[in-house]
Design an enzyme around this catalytic site. Structure first.
Site, PDB file in Angstrom:
ATOM      1  N   GLU A 140       0.823  -1.210   0.000  1.00 52.71           N
ATOM      2  CA  GLU A 140       0.000   0.000   0.000  1.00 52.71           C
ATOM      3  C   GLU A 140       0.857   1.260   0.000  1.00 52.71           C
ATOM      4  O   GLU A 140       1.826   1.362   0.755  1.00 52.71           O
ATOM      5  CB  GLU A 140      -0.916  -0.024   1.225  1.00 52.71           C
ATOM      6  CG  GLU A 140      -2.365   0.210   0.906  1.00 52.71           C
ATOM      7  CD  GLU A 140      -2.979  -0.834  -0.026  1.00 52.71           C
ATOM      8  OE1 GLU A 140      -3.114  -0.519  -1.239  1.00 52.71           O
ATOM      9  OE2 GLU A 140      -3.320  -1.923   0.427  1.00 52.71           O
ATOM     10  N   ASP A 195       3.008   2.455  -4.812  1.00 46.81           N
ATOM     11  CA  ASP A 195       3.001   2.709  -6.271  1.00 46.81           C
ATOM     12  C   ASP A 195       3.684   4.036  -6.641  1.00 46.81           C
ATOM     13  O   ASP A 195       4.567   4.064  -7.490  1.00 46.81           O
ATOM     14  CB  ASP A 195       1.588   2.587  -6.879  1.00 46.81           C
ATOM     15  CG  ASP A 195       0.535   3.512  -6.289  1.00 46.81           C
ATOM     16  OD1 ASP A 195       0.799   4.154  -5.242  1.00 46.81           O
ATOM     17  OD2 ASP A 195      -0.562   3.590  -6.876  1.00 46.81           O
ATOM     18  N   SER A 249     -25.565   7.737 -15.394  1.00 51.88           N
ATOM     19  CA  SER A 249     -25.184   6.648 -14.499  1.00 51.88           C
ATOM     20  C   SER A 249     -26.426   6.145 -13.775  1.00 51.88           C
ATOM     21  O   SER A 249     -27.299   6.940 -13.416  1.00 51.88           O
ATOM     22  CB  SER A 249     -24.167   7.170 -13.477  1.00 51.88           C
ATOM     23  OG  SER A 249     -24.135   6.320 -12.354  1.00 51.88           O
ATOM     24  N   LEU A 277     -11.921   0.206  -3.083  1.00 48.54           N
ATOM     25  CA  LEU A 277     -11.915  -0.877  -4.076  1.00 48.54           C
ATOM     26  C   LEU A 277     -11.719  -0.337  -5.488  1.00 48.54           C
ATOM     27  O   LEU A 277     -11.973  -1.040  -6.468  1.00 48.54           O
ATOM     28  CB  LEU A 277     -13.230  -1.679  -3.982  1.00 48.54           C
ATOM     29  CG  LEU A 277     -13.487  -2.330  -2.614  1.00 48.54           C
ATOM     30  CD1 LEU A 277     -14.858  -2.986  -2.574  1.00 48.54           C
ATOM     31  CD2 LEU A 277     -12.392  -3.355  -2.283  1.00 48.54           C
ATOM     32  N   SER A 310     -13.253   2.132  -7.246  1.00 48.43           N
ATOM     33  CA  SER A 310     -14.423   2.352  -8.103  1.00 48.43           C
ATOM     34  C   SER A 310     -14.141   3.445  -9.144  1.00 48.43           C
ATOM     35  O   SER A 310     -14.615   3.355 -10.278  1.00 48.43           O
ATOM     36  CB  SER A 310     -15.638   2.733  -7.260  1.00 48.43           C
ATOM     37  OG  SER A 310     -15.349   3.902  -6.524  1.00 48.43           O
ATOM     38  N   GLU A 346      -7.305  11.082 -13.550  1.00 50.49           N
ATOM     39  CA  GLU A 346      -7.605  11.184 -12.123  1.00 50.49           C
ATOM     40  C   GLU A 346      -6.727  12.248 -11.441  1.00 50.49           C
ATOM     41  O   GLU A 346      -7.194  13.019 -10.618  1.00 50.49           O
ATOM     42  CB  GLU A 346      -7.414   9.814 -11.460  1.00 50.49           C
ATOM     43  CG  GLU A 346      -8.184   9.695 -10.182  1.00 50.49           C
ATOM     44  CD  GLU A 346      -8.395   8.248  -9.712  1.00 50.49           C
ATOM     45  OE1 GLU A 346      -8.604   7.368 -10.573  1.00 50.49           O
ATOM     46  OE2 GLU A 346      -8.357   8.028  -8.500  1.00 50.49           O
ATOM     47  N   ASP A 365      -4.205   1.264  -9.174  1.00 53.34           N
ATOM     48  CA  ASP A 365      -5.576   0.839  -9.469  1.00 53.34           C
ATOM     49  C   ASP A 365      -5.737   0.524 -10.958  1.00 53.34           C
ATOM     50  O   ASP A 365      -6.309  -0.500 -11.332  1.00 53.34           O
ATOM     51  CB  ASP A 365      -6.564   1.928  -9.044  1.00 53.34           C
ATOM     52  CG  ASP A 365      -6.436   2.252  -7.563  1.00 53.34           C
ATOM     53  OD1 ASP A 365      -5.811   1.457  -6.840  1.00 53.34           O
ATOM     54  OD2 ASP A 365      -6.949   3.292  -7.134  1.00 53.34           O
ATOM     55  N   TYR A 414      -4.152  11.644   2.002  1.00 53.84           N
ATOM     56  CA  TYR A 414      -3.414  10.877   0.993  1.00 53.84           C
ATOM     57  C   TYR A 414      -2.255  11.732   0.456  1.00 53.84           C
ATOM     58  O   TYR A 414      -1.102  11.286   0.392  1.00 53.84           O
ATOM     59  CB  TYR A 414      -4.365  10.473  -0.145  1.00 53.84           C
ATOM     60  CG  TYR A 414      -3.734   9.611  -1.204  1.00 53.84           C
ATOM     61  CD1 TYR A 414      -3.901   8.221  -1.187  1.00 53.84           C
ATOM     62  CD2 TYR A 414      -2.959  10.162  -2.231  1.00 53.84           C
ATOM     63  CE1 TYR A 414      -3.321   7.416  -2.157  1.00 53.84           C
ATOM     64  CE2 TYR A 414      -2.376   9.371  -3.192  1.00 53.84           C
ATOM     65  CZ  TYR A 414      -2.565   7.997  -3.156  1.00 53.84           C
ATOM     66  OH  TYR A 414      -1.984   7.207  -4.125  1.00 53.84           O
TER      67      TYR A 414
HETATM   68  C1  GLA Z   1      -5.373   4.457  -3.835  1.00 55.95           C
HETATM   69  C2  GLA Z   1      -4.625   5.064  -5.000  1.00 55.95           C
HETATM   70  C3  GLA Z   1      -3.502   4.140  -5.483  1.00 55.95           C
HETATM   71  C4  GLA Z   1      -2.618   3.669  -4.339  1.00 55.95           C
HETATM   72  C5  GLA Z   1      -3.477   3.175  -3.178  1.00 55.95           C
HETATM   73  C6  GLA Z   1      -2.657   2.859  -1.966  1.00 55.95           C
HETATM   74  O1  GLA Z   1      -6.081   3.331  -4.244  1.00 55.95           O
HETATM   75  O2  GLA Z   1      -5.514   5.301  -6.071  1.00 55.95           O
HETATM   76  O3  GLA Z   1      -2.745   4.798  -6.472  1.00 55.95           O
HETATM   77  O4  GLA Z   1      -1.721   4.661  -3.943  1.00 55.95           O
HETATM   78  O5  GLA Z   1      -4.468   4.127  -2.806  1.00 55.95           O
HETATM   79  O6  GLA Z   1      -1.863   1.758  -2.177  1.00 55.95           O
END
Ligand code: GLA
Length: 370
Positions: free
Chosen positions: A22, A25, A56, A112, A114, A147, A159, A211
């Protein structure tokens, strides 16, 4: 390139579960994701119009935007599709107009992915209609740019790569420095083991500050160590962090370095079908996210801790953090005991009862007959 105007295209993309790795990336490290069986499905009717209308099944009103949309012009849920059109055109690809109907099968705000499922499904539909063939890594980069720069969430490539590269009965060992992936067999059912997805229903947003703050801390540490990313000091181990002045930054970076090693160890353990070891690494990953990276919550910690106390081989939060889902690896015989214990302790603590389902690695994004 041939655009098939007037012919509907149906394309779908799954959510993802990250088994381990986690926040590695954007530090150019490693992760080990699978796809979920749940998918977001896009039905797209391309036309010669210079605008796209998106609707949607989760939203009351459709949104129309011009194909030459720019960041900031569309906000809210439709920005994930507008961002794809913008990023596709910025990458030099033509995007047709038309109408796109979205059926969202991946719960939003649950860790997850989305948003990436929606982005990758929309991108796949637009590319298919336009007759473009773009390799998965470039697709992931286009979807990530949408994004990052259109929606404004400073996320990494996990993701999108997870969603585009996934295969049933496998996890993908992704190397974000080399931008390569290796399939690793992950078929717990064949070994009497269950992968439980425990959804806390506590939602998060990655466009928010927590984040971004984690990302900034990692980048600060890389700069202090004179490298461009933490990946460059991976081989030197956590000892390299001793010289850092800031204790919080040191703990953040320690999570990244130890987590990368856990990903590689977990891939090896999966190769040996050593699920006890995979479980141990998952629990260690959770502890590192809780104590060093500080991205869990009391609610999420309770779920992970209870699952392990009730007999799970291991449990950890999955995704960006601050809510969302916990995954637990459990001997199939203990599945109900673990699920009951988690539901009960969460209820006792006064939180909303979680949903517990047994899940399996699904297939990656792809087209389907319209
Ligand atoms: C989110 C982000 C990813 C990654 C995860 C943590 O899902 O979109 O790029 O950094 O958090 O692993």
């Amino acid at each position: 390139m041939t655009t098939s105007l007037g012919r509907p295209v149906r394309y779908s993309a799954p959510g993802r579960i990250n088994l381990i790795g986690e926040h590695t990336d954007y530090n150019f490290g490693f992760a080990l994701p699978i796809a979920l069986p749940e998918r977001t499905v896009v039905t797209y009717l391309p036309t010669a119009d210079d605008s796209l209308v998106v609707r949607s099944d989760r939203e009351a009103h459709p949104v129309r935007f011009p194909l030459n949309t720019i960041p900031g012009a569309v906000t809210g849920w439709a920005a994930y599709v507008a961002g794809i059109v913008w990023a596709l055109r910025s990458a030099g690809h033509h995007s047709p107009g038309g109408t796109m109907s979205i059926s969202g099968g991946v719960e939003t705000g649950s860790g997850l992915a989305s948003s990436a499922a929606l982005g990758c499904a929309a991108l796949g539909a637009l590319l298919t209609a336009a007759g473009h063939s773009v390799d998965p890594v470039e697709q992931a980069q286009i979807a990530r740019r949408a994004e990052n720069e259109y929606v404004g969430a400073p996320t990494g490539l996990l993701d999108q790569l997870a969603i585009l590269l996934a295969e049933p009965r496998h996890a993908q060992l992704i190397d974000f420095h080399r931008l390569t992936a290796r399939s690793v067999t992950f078929d717990p059912d064949a070994h009497g083991v269950a992968l439980l997805l425990i959804n806390s229903h506590a939602t998060h947003r990655h466009a928010g500050g927590d984040y971004a703050a984690r990302r900034a801390s990692c980048e600060r540490t890389a700069a202090a160590l004179g490298v461009s990313s933490l990946r460059e000091v991976q081989d030197r181990g956590v000892g390299v962090l001793a010289a850092l002045a800031d204790d919080e930054d040191r703990r953040r970076a320690r999570h990244i370095i130890t987590e990368n090693q856990r990903v590689l160890d977990a891939a090896r353990a999966l190769h040996d079908s050593d699920f006890a070891e995979v479980g141990r690494l998952m629990t260690a990953s959770h502890v590192s996210m809780r104590d060093d990276f500080e991205i869990t919550t009391g609610h999420i910690d309770l779920i992970a801790r209870t699952a392990v106390q009730a007999g799970a081989l291991g449990a950890r939060m999955t995704g960006g953090g601050f809510g969302g889902c916990v995954i637990a690896l459990v001997d199939a015989a203990a599945e109900e005991t673990v699920a009951d214990a988690v539901r009960q302790s969460v209820r006792h603590a006064g939180y909303r009862e979680p949903t517990v389902v047994r899940t399996h690695p699904g297939r990656g994004a792809g087209g389907q007959p319209a």
